[in-house]
Design an enzyme around this catalytic site. Structure first.
Site, PDB file in Angstrom:
ATOM      1  N   ARG A 106       0.824  -1.216   0.000  1.00  0.00           N
ATOM      2  CA  ARG A 106       0.000   0.000   0.000  1.00  0.00           C
ATOM      3  C   ARG A 106       0.857   1.264   0.000  1.00  0.00           C
ATOM      4  O   ARG A 106       0.474   2.270  -0.603  1.00  0.00           O
ATOM      5  CB  ARG A 106      -0.925   0.002   1.217  1.00  0.00           C
ATOM      6  CG  ARG A 106      -2.028  -1.014   1.068  1.00  0.00           C
ATOM      7  CD  ARG A 106      -2.876  -1.072   2.312  1.00  0.00           C
ATOM      8  NE  ARG A 106      -3.999  -1.966   2.114  1.00  0.00           N
ATOM      9  CZ  ARG A 106      -4.688  -2.510   3.099  1.00  0.00           C
ATOM     10  NH1 ARG A 106      -4.369  -2.248   4.345  1.00  0.00           N
ATOM     11  NH2 ARG A 106      -5.694  -3.314   2.839  1.00  0.00           N
TER      12      ARG A 106
ATOM     13  N   LYS B 252     -19.342 -17.212   1.509  1.00  0.00           N
ATOM     14  CA  LYS B 252     -20.756 -16.984   1.794  1.00  0.00           C
ATOM     15  C   LYS B 252     -21.529 -16.299   0.680  1.00  0.00           C
ATOM     16  O   LYS B 252     -21.083 -15.314   0.119  1.00  0.00           O
ATOM     17  CB  LYS B 252     -20.868 -16.108   3.042  1.00  0.00           C
ATOM     18  CG  LYS B 252     -20.499 -16.825   4.314  1.00  0.00           C
ATOM     19  CD  LYS B 252     -20.723 -15.889   5.455  1.00  0.00           C
ATOM     20  CE  LYS B 252     -20.622 -16.612   6.786  1.00  0.00           C
ATOM     21  NZ  LYS B 252     -20.771 -15.641   7.879  1.00  0.00           N
TER      22      LYS B 252
ATOM     23  N   GLY C 161     -10.114  -9.380  -1.395  1.00  0.00           N
ATOM     24  CA  GLY C 161      -8.994  -9.947  -0.652  1.00  0.00           C
ATOM     25  C   GLY C 161      -8.477 -11.312  -1.079  1.00  0.00           C
ATOM     26  O   GLY C 161      -7.332 -11.445  -1.502  1.00  0.00           O
TER      27      GLY C 161
ATOM     28  N   GLY D 152     -13.250  -3.985   0.140  1.00  0.00           N
ATOM     29  CA  GLY D 152     -14.642  -3.571   0.353  1.00  0.00           C
ATOM     30  C   GLY D 152     -15.111  -2.509  -0.632  1.00  0.00           C
ATOM     31  O   GLY D 152     -16.259  -2.523  -1.075  1.00  0.00           O
TER      32      GLY D 152
END
Ligand code: AMP
Length: 403
Positions: free
Chosen positions: A35, A206, A362, A385
């Protein structure tokens, strides 16, 4: 979209929101500086023009992880840990302000000379950051003549330093950093301007985490490949026996509705025909291959099988645009990584043949890195996200604030 290339920073202070939320080991050594490196081109552009740089970032969640006495753990969450490494990468001294809005920090930024870099302390040491507080944002704004946002990973949050601060700068004096610009351009290209056929590959644990993306992709994609743990909810929804595989019972009706809607729209949803099944969630479990119609009780699908790999590869190979989010199996365990690896290879081959491929979120990023294929796909997003919310069709407040 205005980027740093549209502005000459000579004698200007650029207040740059970066994402220096990097991981550390126990002695506060940075374990992955991706980053920080990603922000360097934007910083260098400002300095090259003859400007100065004020950097602001969050680090962790200091207000959610207070010390036992209720105070902020300033030792753990200080951005001071980043100074030395940034100084090595930039080959120059970095000034550090022990707070992001106090008078000391304001006097440091007021006195910056062209070529100098000032790093402000963690913005999340103040409650106003996550609340998007107007007064706090106004104080941050005093640090710069131009506001640059290069923190795409935080663009889905309407926080003070990512969004609200931008109100204090005129349209000409705020812009996208290079990283943020390329993230937005690539994601936009896939969502709004893609070459067909467009195949989305979704995996991971999920259905509930990905349902908003699936629903939005039903408006855009030609093929939606569903693998990983989330596939078994869909497979159970068509009345197959999935044994002890991961199933979200409360998402079965949603899965049925998604498949129905896809049928009406002529979009093909591809589920794996077979799985590598195991008798426990363990790399050393007993394993066998099973059709997904008949997974025995006591066994669970932990990776897609050979037929599924072949089916999925065929579709990927014929696609012109590919979006991939989420692994096809429990790729962290060696015995269940083959499906994810094979799909990564298929995406790399399709890219070589001219498709545009974007990998984001991710675990799929971790997967392409693990298999050494990160430079064989068109774009690897740093977004997490923020990228997921973009593909859910939401407006990202950090992006909107710069328009
Ligand atoms: P996500 O963060 O939702 O993308 O999920 C990623 C996680 O899903 C990884 O840690 C995988 O190990 C896990 N996963 C993938 N396939 C399966 C599966 N068949 N059963 C259980 N977990 C899975």
């Amino acid at each position: 979209m205005q980027t740093v290339d549209s502005i000459n920073f000579k004698n200007k202070r650029a207040l740059i929101r970066v994402d220096f939320n990097v991981p550390f080991d126990k002695s506060f050594q940075i374990t992955d500086d991706t980053r920080i490196r990603a922000a360097l081109p934007t910083i260098q552009k400002v300095l090259k023009d003859g400007g100065s740089v004020v950097l602001m970032s969050h680090l962790g969640r200091p207000l959610k992880k207070l010390k036992e006495d209720g105070t902020i753990d300033t030792e753990k969450f200080t951005l001071k840990h980043v100074v030395k490494h940034l100084s090595i990468l930039m080959k120059k001294d970095i000034l550090f302000a022990d707070d992001c809005i106090n008078t000391n920090s304001q006097s440091l930024s007021n006195n910056l000379k062209p070529g100098q870099i000032l790093l402000l302390e963690n913005t999340r040491f103040h409650k106003g950051e996550e609340k998007g507080d107007e007064t706090f944002a106004a104080q941050l704004a005093h640090h710069g003549d131009v506001y640059v946002n290069d923190a795409f990973g935080s663009a889905h949050r309407a926080h003070a330093s990512t969004t609200i601060v931008a109100k204090h700068f005129s349209k000409e004096n705020k812009c996208f950093g290079y990283l943020m610009a390329s993230e937005v351009e690539n994601a936009y290209k896939v969502l709004h301007n893609c070459e067909k056929p467009f195949t989305a590959i979704l995996g991971g644990a999920k259905v509930s985490d990905k349902i908003l993306i699936i629903e939005n992709l039903l408006n855009i994609a030609d093929n939606i490949i569903i693998g990983g743990g989330m596939a078994y909810t869909f497979i159970k929804a068509i009345n197959f026996n999935v044994g002890n595989s991961l199933v979200e019972e409360d998402m079965i009706d949603v899965a049925i509705a998604v498949m129905q809607k896809a049928k009406e729209k002529g979009i093909s949803i591809l589920l794996p025909d077979d799985s590598i099944i195991a008798d426990k969630f363990d790399n050393d479990a007993n394993v066998k291959i099973s059709s997904n119609a008949t997974i025995p009780s006591g066994w669970m699908g932990l990776d897609i099988g050979h037929e599924a790999i072949q089916d999925f590869t065929k579709v990927i190979q014929s696609s012109k645009t590919i979006l991939w989010n989420g692994p096809m199996g429990v790729f962290e365990m060696e015995n269940f990584q083959n499906g994810t690896k094979s799909i990564a290879v298929a995406v790399a081959h399709a890219t070589q043949d001219g498709a545009f491929s974007l990998v984001g979120g991710g675990d799929s990023v971790a997967a392409v890195n693990k298999f050494g294929l990160n430079d064989k796909v068109s774009y690897v997003s740093t977004g997490g996200g923020a990228l997921l919310e973009f593909f859910e069709g939401k407006t990202l407040p950090g992006v909107a604030a710069l328009m």
